[in-house]
Design a protein around this motif. Sequence first.
Motif, PDB file in Angstrom:
ATOM      1  N   GLN A 132       8.923  -1.091   1.206  1.00  0.00           N
ATOM      2  CA  GLN A 132       8.760  -1.677   2.535  1.00  0.00           C
ATOM      3  C   GLN A 132       9.473  -0.814   3.573  1.00  0.00           C
ATOM      4  OE1 GLN A 132       7.358  -5.043   3.594  1.00  0.00           O
ATOM      5  NE2 GLN A 132       7.470  -3.704   5.342  1.00  0.00           N
ATOM      6  N   ARG A 133      10.655  -0.327   3.221  1.00  0.00           N
ATOM      7  CA  ARG A 133      11.418   0.496   4.170  1.00  0.00           C
ATOM      8  C   ARG A 133      10.749   1.853   4.369  1.00  0.00           C
ATOM      9  NH1 ARG A 133      16.589  -0.697   0.886  1.00  0.00           N
ATOM     10  NH2 ARG A 133      17.635   1.000   1.968  1.00  0.00           N
ATOM     11  N   VAL A 134      10.064   2.348   3.323  1.00  0.00           N
ATOM     12  CA  VAL A 134       9.307   3.595   3.483  1.00  0.00           C
ATOM     13  C   VAL A 134       8.217   3.395   4.545  1.00  0.00           C
ATOM     14  CG1 VAL A 134       7.714   5.190   2.350  1.00  0.00           C
ATOM     15  CG2 VAL A 134       9.750   4.411   1.139  1.00  0.00           C
ATOM     16  N   ALA A 183       3.071  10.385  -4.895  1.00  0.00           N
ATOM     17  CA  ALA A 183       3.405  10.996  -3.614  1.00  0.00           C
ATOM     18  C   ALA A 183       4.876  10.732  -3.378  1.00  0.00           C
ATOM     19  CB  ALA A 183       2.570  10.388  -2.499  1.00  0.00           C
ATOM     20  N   THR A 184       5.567  11.675  -2.755  1.00  0.00           N
ATOM     21  CA  THR A 184       6.985  11.466  -2.500  1.00  0.00           C
ATOM     22  C   THR A 184       7.163  10.623  -1.244  1.00  0.00           C
ATOM     23  OG1 THR A 184       7.203  13.423  -1.134  1.00  0.00           O
ATOM     24  CG2 THR A 184       7.600  13.705  -3.483  1.00  0.00           C
ATOM     25  N   THR A 236       0.794  -1.219   0.000  1.00  0.00           N
ATOM     26  CA  THR A 236       0.000   0.000   0.000  1.00  0.00           C
ATOM     27  C   THR A 236       0.829   1.273   0.000  1.00  0.00           C
ATOM     28  OG1 THR A 236      -0.160  -0.416   2.342  1.00  0.00           O
ATOM     29  CG2 THR A 236      -2.093  -0.901   1.019  1.00  0.00           C
ATOM     30  N   ALA A 237       2.097   1.187  -0.368  1.00  0.00           N
ATOM     31  CA  ALA A 237       2.905   2.403  -0.301  1.00  0.00           C
ATOM     32  C   ALA A 237       2.489   3.422  -1.357  1.00  0.00           C
ATOM     33  CB  ALA A 237       4.385   2.070  -0.450  1.00  0.00           C
ATOM     34  N   SER A 238       1.988   2.972  -2.502  1.00  0.00           N
ATOM     35  CA  SER A 238       1.595   3.934  -3.520  1.00  0.00           C
ATOM     36  C   SER A 238       0.097   3.859  -3.775  1.00  0.00           C
ATOM     37  CB  SER A 238       2.363   3.694  -4.819  1.00  0.00           C
ATOM     38  OG  SER A 238       1.877   2.557  -5.480  1.00  0.00           O
ATOM     39  N   ALA A 239      -0.476   5.010  -4.156  1.00  0.00           N
ATOM     40  CA  ALA A 239      -1.910   5.082  -4.442  1.00  0.00           C
ATOM     41  C   ALA A 239      -2.084   5.639  -5.844  1.00  0.00           C
ATOM     42  CB  ALA A 239      -2.601   5.950  -3.405  1.00  0.00           C
ATOM     43  N   SER A 259      11.895  11.392  -3.977  1.00  0.00           N
ATOM     44  CA  SER A 259      11.480  10.508  -5.067  1.00  0.00           C
ATOM     45  C   SER A 259      10.014  10.132  -4.908  1.00  0.00           C
ATOM     46  CB  SER A 259      12.307   9.223  -5.056  1.00  0.00           C
ATOM     47  OG  SER A 259      13.677   9.501  -5.075  1.00  0.00           O
ATOM     48  N   ALA A 260       9.362   9.846  -6.023  1.00  0.00           N
ATOM     49  CA  ALA A 260       7.994   9.343  -5.966  1.00  0.00           C
ATOM     50  C   ALA A 260       8.031   7.902  -5.462  1.00  0.00           C
ATOM     51  CB  ALA A 260       7.339   9.413  -7.336  1.00  0.00           C
ATOM     52  N   VAL A 261       7.143   7.580  -4.531  1.00  0.00           N
ATOM     53  CA  VAL A 261       7.141   6.249  -3.927  1.00  0.00           C
ATOM     54  C   VAL A 261       7.002   5.157  -4.985  1.00  0.00           C
ATOM     55  CG1 VAL A 261       5.762   4.706  -2.511  1.00  0.00           C
ATOM     56  CG2 VAL A 261       6.343   6.965  -1.669  1.00  0.00           C
ATOM     57  N   ALA A 262       6.170   5.421  -5.988  1.00  0.00           N
ATOM     58  CA  ALA A 262       5.894   4.389  -6.989  1.00  0.00           C
ATOM     59  C   ALA A 262       7.135   4.013  -7.788  1.00  0.00           C
ATOM     60  CB  ALA A 262       4.787   4.863  -7.930  1.00  0.00           C
ATOM     61  N   THR A 263       8.154   4.899  -7.810  1.00  0.00           N
ATOM     62  CA  THR A 263       9.355   4.584  -8.582  1.00  0.00           C
ATOM     63  C   THR A 263      10.329   3.716  -7.796  1.00  0.00           C
ATOM     64  OG1 THR A 263      10.519   6.563  -7.849  1.00  0.00           O
ATOM     65  CG2 THR A 263       9.198   6.776  -9.840  1.00  0.00           C
TER      66      THR A 263
END
Lengths: 298, 278
Positions: free
Chosen positions: B160-162, B108-109, B101-104, B149-153
Amino acid sequence: MTTLTDMLASPLMQRALIAAVVVGLAAPVMGTYLVQRRLSLLGDGIGHVALTGVAAGWLVGNALDLTPYDVLAVPGAVVAAVLGAIGIDVLRERGRTSGDIALALLFYGGIAGGVLLIGLAGGTTANLMGYLFGSIATVSQTDLVTIAVLGVVVLVVGLGLRPALFAVSQDEEYARSLGLPVRGLNLVIAVLAALTVTVAMRVVGLLLVSAVMIVPVAVAQLVALSFRSTMRTAMGVGVGVCVLGLVITYLYPLSPGAVIVCLAIAVYAGVALVRGLLRHRAPGDPHLDVPDDVIVTP
Amino acid sequence: MSQQDCPPAGDDPAAAPVLDVSQLDVAIGASRILRDVTFAVRPGEFVALLGANGSGKSTLVRTVVGVLPATAGRVRLFGVDLTERRHVPWHRAGYVPQRSTASAGVPATVAEVVASGLLTGVGFRRTPDGADRVRHALEQVGLADRARSAVATLSGGQQQRVLIARALVRDPELLVLDEPLAGVDSASQTAFATTMARLRDRGVTVLVVLHETGPLAPLISRTVVLRHGRVVHDGPPPPAAPGNDDAEHHHQHAHAPDEGADGQHRAHALRVEPGGLP
C-alpha cells in the motif's frame, strides 16, 4: 570441430542461425509483457489464427497462379495474426467476453479456418505441417529478410517503449490515471505479439511459438527480482536455447522447434531445482523491525 | 441541494476548483452507481469522502482520475473537462488506487513500480532526475531501504505504501487516495498522517476515501458523504453515529497520535442528517 566449421559454412545453416538469434531475442521481450499482464496463452491464440492466414495466403496465391504457390503464406499469417490480436484485445476491453473465452474462440476458429481454407485451396493438411511445427531448414533469403525486419521492429518498439508498456501491463487502471494512451499501448502490445508469432513461426512452428515467448520468462522469473533483469535474463535464455537447439538438429535429425522448446523447459526445471536447493538451505527473515500494534505480555 | 446551501468550500472560496464534479452519473453495465453527484474541491482543501460499502466512493474517485467514463454530467480536473483527455494536465494529479495491484505476473522492484508514476503524455519521455525523485518518494513512506526488493515479497501494508509513493513521485498538486489506511498497522497509519500533514502544509490538495477517519481526522477540512450513489452530506465532518460516540471513543481520540498504539483505533461511524437529501 570440422562439423562446427562445416555447419557455419553452410549458407542454409547461416540463415537458420540468424533467424534463431532474432527469434531468441525478440520473443522473450514480448513474452515478458504478456506474462506481466497474465496473458501467457495469447501467443498460442494468435498462432492458431496465423494458421488461417497461412492457408488464406495459399488460397490467394493459388487463385492468382503465383510462383511459388505459397509466396503469400507468410504475409497472410502476418495479417491474420495482427487482426486476431487486435480482435482479442477489443473483446477483452469491451468486457463482454472474458480474456479466457476470447482466447478459446481464437484457438478453435484459427485451426478450423486453416484446415478449411487449405482444403479449398486444393491442398491437404500435410501442406500446413511445415508451419505448424516449423521448417527452419527451408528458410529462404526472402524469409530471412522478413524475419529480420519484423524482429528488429519488435525489439526497437518493445524495448524503446518499455516504461510505458511496463506501466500499462503492470496496472492498466493506474496507467489510465497517468493520462497514458492506454488503448493505443494495448494495441501496440497486441500487434507486436502478432509480429513475434509470425517471426517465430518458421523457426519453431505455430504450435510451439508461444513457448519461445513464455518459457524463457518463466526461467527468468525464478532468478530475477526486477522487471528489467527478468526481461534481460529471458532474452539470454531465449537466444541460448534457440541457437543450441538449432546446432543439435544440425547434428541429429530432429525437429528444431521441439528441441528448442524441450531445451527451454529443461533449463526451467534445472534452474527451479537448483533454486529450490539453495533457498532451502538459507531461509532469510523477511520481517521488518517494527513495533507491535498491541501490547503483548511476555 | 442548491448551490446556495453549499457551505463555503476550501481555504479560498474564490479560487478556481482543482476538481469540479457536476451532475455526474456513472453506470457500469446495468447498474447506476452514481446519481447526480455535484461537488468541488478547491486548492488546499483536505476532503474526506465517506460512506458505507457500495455507496459509490471508489467509483467516484476512479471517475475523477479518468479511469472510468462518466455516463452523464461533467468532471473538470484543473478546469479541463475529462472528455478532452489529451488536454487534461494529468501530471498535476496523483492517484492511489485501492490496494491489490502492486504486483503483476512478472517480478518488479519497488523502485520500478514507483518510477512508473513518473510517466506522463505518451510515455516516451524519461524524467532526468527520476532516480532521485523515486528515492525521495520512498523516503516519505519509509521504504527507502526496500527500493530494490521485489514488490511481491512485501507485506500488504508495505505494498500500500509503495502505491502511495508511486503517486507522490509525481509531486502532485492534487492527491486522490482510495482507502489508503485499509490494512495498514497503526504505527504506519500515524506515519502516513504525518506525511499527509506535511503535504497539506505544502499546499497539496487532497481527496481521500476513508472508512474510518482515524489519525487523519485532525487534517480533514471538509467531508462529503455518499449514500446509494448520491451526495447526502457536504460540509464539516458530521457527528459520529450512536454507539460510536461513547466516552471511551472520544477518550482515545484525545490521545496524541503516538499513543495510538496502545489500543485498537475504532471507526468513526458517521451520522448524516437527512435534511440534505433532495
